[in-house]
Write an enzyme that holds these catalytic residues in place. Structure first.
Site, PDB file in Angstrom:
ATOM      1  CB  SER A   1      -0.933  -0.051   1.208  1.00 18.97           C
ATOM      2  OG  SER A   1      -1.908   0.930   1.129  1.00 18.97           O
TER       3      SER A   1
ATOM      4  CG  ASP B   1      -5.672  -2.830  -4.255  1.00 17.82           C
ATOM      5  OD1 ASP B   1      -6.494  -2.216  -3.542  1.00 17.82           O
ATOM      6  OD2 ASP B   1      -4.443  -2.837  -4.034  1.00 17.82           O
TER       7      ASP B   1
END
Ligand code: NAG
Ligand code: NAG
Ligand code: NAG
Ligand code: NAG
Ligand code: NAG
Ligand code: NAG
Ligand code: NAG
Ligand code: NAG
Ligand code: NAG
Ligand code: NAG
Length: 558
Positions: free
Chosen positions: A195, A474
């Protein structure tokens, strides 16, 4: 006061939510908390508790690495304690140090990766030392006495990157002295992050190529984006179609009423039907309605880490039988609202709307009535007083907010969705609304300086021995080098520059893992297992390169 109490535990309440990259606004932070939270597997204190197995250590690090940059005036000569943990169980002379950057949360939440998951797998395969390193302004790694806006000036991605480079150059692992120098001056350093920490690791390789031999950027959001409405694009694409259709329908109904009709009495009827008559601001109201859809990011392939909230929400929204008898009396109101919102109130659609109302009542409204506060006190993002407080404890809502207000953006709006697309969240969720925290907490009314981040390469970032691993489904994919729909270019994956998309994957699904006694035929799923196997193989190849380069340089231990 209520909101502060809620906000201060929002990131730590559950493991799944600790992975949330951006909370968008104060309102969304509260929402994260009110969401059903999965209990943390890390809270059990037994012989497998990583907090007991791996003691914390500190390295003294400069608060200000850039005395040449006016951004950090007034400068500081102070140092602070940067926290880290390590496991040298598998270490053999010549092996690498593998550093997992814990990113925008306390490093404690990442300790399980020393035991299982990609960090552990790499340490075993390369005879390396596994390290979890905390990021400045999170956990106990505090460079300043508090988090006043002035003191937060040292919270930039550049300073944090310099911390990790400094760590690699100066670390002396306690207890490992007999191995000699284990700093990057003589030892291969491999970086990993997911991330924000994934983007961080991509930048680390580009900025400090002589310190980090190779890095893996997982779900690395290398492109900073101010209005990140695309957050919802992968969700819309991959969520169950019936749920997407229902959510888009009700969002359009709500916007047709709030924005299109803009009639106070109709707006009041809408809020009242959802049990939220006293929520003053339309955007605060719409924000509550978007709570179900935000659960997508918390899906994980490991059932013990995954939050079930998203699919429960969808099962509510797509059911055409009445799930909540308490909503039956609202049937004619629901029909009127559908009509006012330009939809035909069929039996099924009306039932679905009533289930949506019941779901919001159960998961949001009812939690506020227990608390003896007004609905505005529970749900508004528009109260400046809730952003006060600058103690260390305020890090849970303040530190990442400062980072996205000043550098990263990622404000997740409905207003940014192009006119020819139906959004999943209301268009009343605007940049102005999602950036209120910037205004109220940091007195910042200008957009973030995304150029500070994007100068490192954005979608096009590349470097030898920099691996880019992303998730097909995602919500952060549009900010990664796999954002083909947003203009990122496809690449050929090589051992030096691996470029891997995990099929069916959501947010950094290669990071966590299982013990051998927990694996089954289906877990981890094949795409995750294959990605992890590839990571092990290319890092082993990078280590062969390291040994060859050492042999050429005539280093004595080879
Ligand atoms: C690390 O530093 C923090 C903050 O200064 C301190 O509270 C903690 O006791 C230190 N831990 C160790 C192991 O020295
Ligand atoms: C400050 O120095 C670093 C090298 O130490 C350099 O990379 C950076 O560009 C300099 N920054 C400014 C604003 O001059
Ligand atoms: C930091 O140290 C340098 C060199 O000793 C000194 O010139 C400078 O004034 C100091 N800066 C601060 C903010 O204390
Ligand atoms: C590694 O090299 C740097 C730069 O030469 C030096 O400042 C640092 O002290 C060295 N680290 C160790 C542990 O010797
Ligand atoms: C809304 O406010 C009114 C007037 O203060 C109050 O009587 C009512 O109980 C409130 N309703 C809810 C659901 O908070
Ligand atoms: C509806 O959502 C609630 C709250 O998440 C959940 O407990 C319930 O099981 C769901 N109902 C259905 C039919 O999925
Ligand atoms: C909302 O939930 C409460 C329980 O918290 C229940 O008493 C009430 O009937 C529900 N209202 C609707 C409209 O479902
Ligand atoms: C709820 O609020 C009322 C009025 O402010 C107060 O008298 C009462 O003690 C509160 N109840 C709880 C449980 O906090
Ligand atoms: C907020 O920022 C504005 C513009 O930069 C400045 O004029 C004002 O003094 C600041 N207010 C506070 C309370 O810091
Ligand atoms: C599974 O394996 C781990 C690691 O070897 C061990 O600590 C744990 O006790 C095992 N669990 C069970 C239920 O056997």
């Amino acid at each position: 006061m209520l909101l502060k109490a809620i906000l201060s535990i929002a990131l730590t309440v559950s493991w799944a939510h600790a992975l949330r990259l951006s909370v968008g606004s104060g309102g969304q932070t509260i929402r994260a908390l009110l969401d059903e939270s999965t209990s943390s597997p890390l809270t059990k204190r037994d012989d497998t508790d990583p907090a007991l197995l791996f003691p914390a250590h500190n390295l003294s690090v400069p608060v200000d690495h850039f005395h040449n940059d006016t951004l950090y005036e007034p400068h500081s000569n102070a140092t602070f304690d940067l926290r880290y943990w390590f496991d040298a169980t598998y270490y053999r002379r010549g092996g690498p140090v593998i550093v997992l950057q814990s990113g925008e949360t306390s490093g404690e939440g990442r300790l399980s990766f020393l035991q299982k998951g990609i960090l552990h797998q790499l340490a075993v395969a390369t005879h390396g030392i596994g390290v979890v390193i905390e990021h400045r302004y999170y956990g106990t790694s505090m460079p300043t006495p508090d988090l006043s806006t002035e003191n937060l000036r040292f919270l930039t991605t550049a300073q944090a990157l310099a911390d990790e480079a400094y760590f690699a150059q100066h670390i002396k692992f306690p207890g490992l002295e007999c191995y000699g120098d284990l700093s990057s001056n003589t030892t291969a350093y491999i970086g990993y992050g997911g991330s924000y920490a994934g983007a961080f690791n991509a930048f680390l390789r580009v900025l400090y190529p002589d310190i980090f031999w190779g890095t893996i950027s997982s779900s690395g959001v290398t492109k900073a984006i101010y209005d990140y409405w695309e957050y919802y694009s992968p969700i819309a694409e991959y969520m169950p179609a019936a749920c997407s259709t229902a959510q888009k329908t009700f969002t359009r109904m709500v916007d047709n009423i709030l924005i299109g009709k803009n009639d106070p009495s109709l707006t009041h009827s809408l809020k009242s039907a959802f049990g939220l008559p006293n929520v003053t601001h339309n955007d605060d109201f719409a924000n509550i309605l978007s709570s179900g859809i935000s659960g997508w990011q918390s899906l994980n392939w490991d059932p013990s880490l995954s939050s079930p909230s998203f699919y429960r929400f969808c099962d509510n929204l797509t059911s055409t039988t009445l799930l909540y008898p308490g909503t039956a009396y609202l049937r004619s109101s629901a029909e009127d609202l559908l009509t006012a919102g330009n939809f035909t109130p069929t039996h099924d659609l009306t039932a679905q709307l009533l289930n949506y109302i019941g779901y919001i009542n159960l998961t949001q409204v009812s939690r506020c009535t227990h608390l003896n506060y007004t609905q505005d006190e529970c749900f508004t993002t528009r109260d400046p007083t809730q952003y006060q407080g600058t103690s260390w404890a305020s890090q849970t809502w303040r530190s990442w907010a400062y980072q996205y207000c000043t550098e990263w953006g990622y404000l997740q709006t409905g207003s940014g969705v192009p006119a020819d697309q139906d959004p999943l969240i209301s268009r009343t969720i605007t940049l102005e609304y999602t950036s209120l925290v910037c205004h109220y907490a940091f007195n910042r009314t200008t957009p973030p300086d995304t150029d500070r981040i994007n100068q490192y390469g954005g979608y096009d970032i590349s470097y030898p021995r920099l691996a880019l691993v992303d998730g097909e489904q995602d919500p952060w994919k549009p900010a990664t080098p796999h954002a083909f729909a947003q203009g990122a270019k496809d690449r050929v994956s090589t051992t030096s520059e691996p470029f891997i998309l995990i099929e069916g994957g959501v947010h950094h699904w290669d990071e966590n893992g299982l013990w051998p006694n927990e694996t089954t035929a289906d877990l981890p799923p094949a795409p995750v297992r294959e990605a992890q196997e590839q990571e092990v193989e290319f890092v082993k190849a990078w280590m062969r390169e390291w040994r060859e380069s050492c042999a050429e340089m005539g280093r004595w231990w080879w």
